[in-house]
Scaffold this active site. Structure first.
Site, short mmCIF file in Angstrom:
data_model
loop_
_atom_site.label_atom_id
_atom_site.label_comp_id
_atom_site.label_asym_id
_atom_site.label_seq_id
_atom_site.Cartn_x
_atom_site.Cartn_y
_atom_site.Cartn_z
N HIS A 95 -24.96 -21.12 -11.96
CA HIS A 95 -23.83 -22.04 -11.86
C HIS A 95 -22.58 -21.36 -12.39
CE1 HIS A 95 -21.51 -25.72 -11.75
NE2 HIS A 95 -21.00 -25.33 -12.89
N ASP A 174 -23.05 -39.39 -12.25
CA ASP A 174 -22.02 -38.38 -12.47
C ASP A 174 -20.91 -38.51 -11.44
OD1 ASP A 174 -20.78 -35.89 -13.45
OD2 ASP A 174 -21.29 -35.21 -11.44
N ARG A 181 -13.21 -40.02 -14.76
CA ARG A 181 -12.63 -39.05 -15.71
C ARG A 181 -11.38 -38.41 -15.13
NH1 ARG A 181 -17.09 -35.02 -16.20
NH2 ARG A 181 -15.60 -33.85 -17.41
N SER A 196 -22.04 -33.45 -16.97
CA SER A 196 -21.72 -33.56 -15.54
C SER A 196 -22.36 -32.40 -14.77
CB SER A 196 -20.19 -33.56 -15.39
OG SER A 196 -19.82 -33.39 -14.05
N LYS A 200 -26.58 -32.56 -12.53
CA LYS A 200 -26.83 -32.15 -11.14
C LYS A 200 -27.79 -30.95 -11.10
CE LYS A 200 -22.36 -32.14 -10.93
NZ LYS A 200 -20.93 -32.27 -10.82
N1 URA Z 1 -17.67 -29.43 -12.76
C1 URA Z 1 -18.45 -30.53 -12.81
O1 URA Z 1 -19.38 -30.69 -12.02
N2 URA Z 1 -18.17 -31.46 -13.75
C2 URA Z 1 -17.17 -31.32 -14.64
O2 URA Z 1 -16.98 -32.18 -15.47
C3 URA Z 1 -16.37 -30.17 -14.58
C4 URA Z 1 -16.65 -29.22 -13.63
#
Ligand code: URA
Length: 459
Positions: A95, A174, A181, A196, A200
């Site tokens: 990631h 999320d 947010r 967040s 995932k």
């Molecule tokens: N990427 C995400 O998936 N969530 C965040 O809060 C910031 C970057």
């Protein structure tokens, strides 16, 4: 119906405002409180105004590693979770927190798959000035990033890697919380970012996770301290959830590699996988930017192989990756992945024949002789976005053909009039419209400067 929701929550002893007050006053929340909160928010029993208030309390008061892990797990469990235990191969994913010219996922997934580790990768679209892996892949004619879970499983089993977009039921809590947010000033909070990202990634099911936390003008995290704090939080939660994890903090003050823009980055991705990589200092890689990008891919790939027990140490892992590159196996795997997604597999061998190119391609010249001391990632990213490679509004369409390439790197010796990059635009006017932004991106000094280190921290 806020009143009915309040009454229903209070009737079973759960009073949302007490949880908000507890966090507001700096106390830690319990696992049960967090789990209940997210379950209720996901099912519409906690209204957005209370979720926003809690997000702001978390923003100011923070969360302990345990609270962050509980929040992540609760958000992960708001939707589907994938399990690859019957695949017969280890699974790993990378990631990146995102940057300018960050195309690493595209060559990395087939490279690691060519070494026997399956890569189930769920990626995103461009966000602000940072490009998205899905937008880049969709510049390949026919590439379908919206596979069903069954088809995702088939491609992973037959090819060994697959890159798709987020499905509707992957961590839906999320999705709602992130949108909230975004409009309540609560994005830059380490526990909220961690939960967040990882809700995932944990739902996606890979047993090994390697994080590339970008740091600098073109990244979310501007300072090494902020980036390290996020990297440590991601590691604590991923490991707390039972996954193997490592993190690199890498520089994003300048763009990664030599190309920014969707089709241009696919072309560079294919070049990165070619067995006949141009040596640093050659016409195709004058400043060693491609070699630096390849080194980062090897560092991330080696971590994925080591942590998956597909290589006993760093030297073995690197040797396996180098072998997959020099034999052409990684490039072949890229072609297979593209074909399995319905795309034109010729993109691997002949990207110039497959990808759309922009009608206008013009040089952007150096204003004076000297040494390049700055190639600002944020400004270069903004120029690419203005050309149409990114979105000004979430509803905007992407122009896959436009962007910037042959970008010179910090440390390069240039003469007045030498191209600092090429602009790929829809029209001459569009190319001219980004010249001021580009002029401000580059600085040229009188003394040589060393190219900056790309890896700032490892953990
Ligand atoms: N990427 C995400 O998936 N969530 C965040 O809060 C910031 C970057």
């Amino acid at each position: 119906m806020p009143d009915q929701q309040q009454a229903a929550n209070a009737a079973d002893g759960f009073v949302p405002q007490w949880i908000i007050e507890k966090k507001r006053d700096g106390e830690a929340l319990s696992e049960r409180e967090i789990r209940e909160w997210i379950a209720r928010y996901a099912s519409g029993r906690i209204p957005d105004y209370q979720m926003s208030a809690l997000a702001m309390a978390i923003f100011f008061r923070g969360m302990s590693p345990e609270e962050t892990l509980w929040l992540t797990q609760a958000m992960m469990l708001s939707g589907d979770t994938l399990d690859w235990s019957d695949l017969g191969r280890p699974t790993a994913d990378k990631h990146s927190t995102g940057g300018i010219g960050d195309k690493l996922s595209i060559p990395l997934a087939p490279l690691v798959a060519a070494c026997g580790v399956a890569v189930p990768m769920i990626s995103g679209r461009g966000l602000g000035i940072t490009g998205g892996t899905l937008d880049k892949l969709e510049s390949i004619p026919g590439y379908d990033a919206r596979l069903s879970t069954e088809r995702f499983r088939d491609v992973l089993s037959n090819v060994g890697c697959s890159i798709i977009g987020q499905t509707d039921n992957l961590a839906p809590a999320d999705r709602s919380l992130y949108a909230l947010r975004d409009v309540t000033g609560t994005v830059p909070s380490i526990p909220l970012i961690t939960s967040s990202i990882l809700s995932k990634k944990l739902a996606e099911g890979a047993r090994t996770l390697v994080f590339d936390v970008k740091c600098g003008s073109g990244a979310f995290m501007k300072t090494p301290e902020q980036a390290q704090a996020l990297a440590k939080s991601l590691l604590a939660v991923a490991r707390g959830a039972g996954r193997n994890a490592e993190a690199l903090v890498t520089s994003m003050d300048s763009p990664l590699g030599m190309a920014v823009g969707n089709a241009l980055e696919i072309r560079e991705s294919a070049e990165l996988l070619r067995p006949d990589a141009p040596p640093p200092g050659s016409a195709a890689d004058p400043d060693g930017a491609l070699a630096g990008e390849r080194e980062l891919i090897l560092a991330l790939g080696a971590a994925m192989l080591r942590l998956s027990d597909a290589a006993k140490d760093e030297a073995y892992a690197r040797a396996a990756l180098e072998d997959a590159l020099s034999s052409g196996a990684a490039l072949q795997k890229f072609a297979e992945m593209v074909a399995a997604h319905g795309g034109d597999a010729n993109v691997a061998e002949s990207p110039e024949k497959v990808l759309e190119s922009a009608p206008v391609i013009v040089d952007f010249p150096a204003p004076r002789d000297g040494f390049l001391t700055k190639a600002d990632a944020a400004r270069i990213g903004r120029a690419a976005l203005l050309l149409g490679a990114g979105r000004k509004l979430a509803s905007d369409a992407i122009d896959h053909a436009v962007g910037l390439d042959r970008i010179r790197a910090v440390g390069a010796k240039v003469q007045a009039g030498d191209p600092l990059l090429r602009i790929h635009a829809r029209t001459n006017d569009a190319a001219d419209a980004v010249r001021d932004e580009l002029a401000a991106a580059f600085e040229i000094g009188d003394s040589p400067v060393a190219a900056p280190e790309s890896v700032i921290w490892r953990g």
